[in-house]
Scaffold this motif. Structure first.
Motif, short mmCIF file in Angstrom:
data_model
loop_
_atom_site.label_atom_id
_atom_site.label_comp_id
_atom_site.label_asym_id
_atom_site.label_seq_id
_atom_site.Cartn_x
_atom_site.Cartn_y
_atom_site.Cartn_z
N SER A 63 0.96 -1.45 -0.06
CA SER A 63 -0.06 0.06 0.49
C SER A 63 0.88 0.89 0.01
O SER A 63 0.46 2.64 0.17
CB SER A 63 -1.05 -0.16 1.30
N GLY A 64 2.04 1.50 0.46
CA GLY A 64 2.84 2.28 -0.08
C GLY A 64 3.61 2.66 1.58
O GLY A 64 4.25 3.47 1.73
N LYS A 65 3.30 1.83 2.61
CA LYS A 65 4.07 2.25 3.94
C LYS A 65 5.59 2.96 4.48
O LYS A 65 5.87 3.45 4.82
CB LYS A 65 3.24 0.89 4.81
N THR A 66 6.20 1.53 3.84
CA THR A 66 7.49 2.28 3.74
C THR A 66 7.75 2.87 2.94
O THR A 66 8.70 4.00 3.25
CB THR A 66 8.45 0.38 3.66
N THR A 67 7.39 3.37 1.70
CA THR A 67 7.09 4.23 0.94
C THR A 67 7.41 5.09 1.30
O THR A 67 8.40 6.69 0.88
CB THR A 67 7.14 3.37 -0.32
#
Length: 245
Positions: free
Chosen positions: A48-52
């Motif tokens: 979902s893009g959390k670490t990004t």
């Protein structure tokens, strides 16, 4: 620091990963504001893009569009060297994998980032010892990572993140390598640092029990914010005075 201005202001942040002719949008024009003293959790399904999001907001990764301000400083208007210096002085990081230097003792691991930014050795050692005491490891300052439990190692990383007195701490799955008891105790410590000392923390987690404990919870889906709610943080776990081990 301007107390009326948000500590973090992200506007229209885009991040696209490209492999050959394939482009995957990881962040799709995301907006986020965090004020000093907040503790914010970020949750969402895998991919979902959390670490990004964490990497882009901290300047570890470049962005493809938008703007990120930390205390009024535009991260991506800086040179790479200036951004690295700003990150070293203004940010702390806590990672799932600990990232401790195995041949260094706990106190040496904590003082190293201070020495790298020019802190005098005596001051660096004093601040490292004080932070290890603050996280309950005064009795383990001379031990190497291999001589400590996972919970103790993560507390060393928290001490390292805080020793530089950062404006903001980024924590990426900080309890991911710990069992539930140690995870709860590490989370107790982070909540205590936020509550008692006003430390700003942005924390990525996949664990619903951890997400339930933060005062503000952001949910992500497909590189966008799918929810942003204030919640009553859960009470500290029973037995929080039991040392991690």
């Amino acid at each position: 620091m301007d107390t009326d201005r948000p500590l973090l202001e992200a506007t229209g942040v885009r991040k696209v990963y490209r492999t050959g002719s394939v482009a995957v949008t990881a962040l799709a024009g995301l907006d986020l504001t965090v004020h000093a003293g907040e503790m914010v959790g970020v949750m969402g399904p895998s991919g979902s893009g959390k670490t990004t999001l964490l990497n882009c907001l901290s300047g570890l990764d470049d962005i493809d569009g938008g703007r990120v301000l930390i205390d009024g400083h535009d991260l991506f208007a800086m040179s790479d060297a200036a951004r690295t210096r700003h990150r070293a002085h203004s940010m702390g990081f806590v990672f799932q994998a600990f990232n401790l230097i195995p041949v260094f003792s706990a106190v040496e691991n904590v003082e190293l980032p201070l020495l790298l930014v020019g802190t005098r050795p005596a001051e660096a050692r004093g601040r490292a010892l004080a932070m290890l005491d603050r996280v309950g490891l005064a009795h383990r300052v001379g031990h190497r990572p291999s001589e400590m439990s996972g919970g103790e190692q993560q507390r060393v990383t928290i001490a390292r993140a805080l020793a530089g007195r950062p404006a903001i701490v980024w924590a990426d799955e900080p309890t991911g390598n710990l069992d539930s008891t140690m995870a709860g105790q590490v989370m107790d410590l982070l909540c205590e640092l936020n509550r008692d000392e006003g430390q700003t923390i942005v924390l990525v987690t996949h664990d619903g029990a951890i997400g339930a404990r933060v005062p503000r919870l952001i949910r992500m889906r497909d590189g966008r914010l799918a929810g942003d709610v204030r919640q009553k943080a859960a009470a500290p776990r029973v037995g929080t005075d039991v040392p991690l081990g």
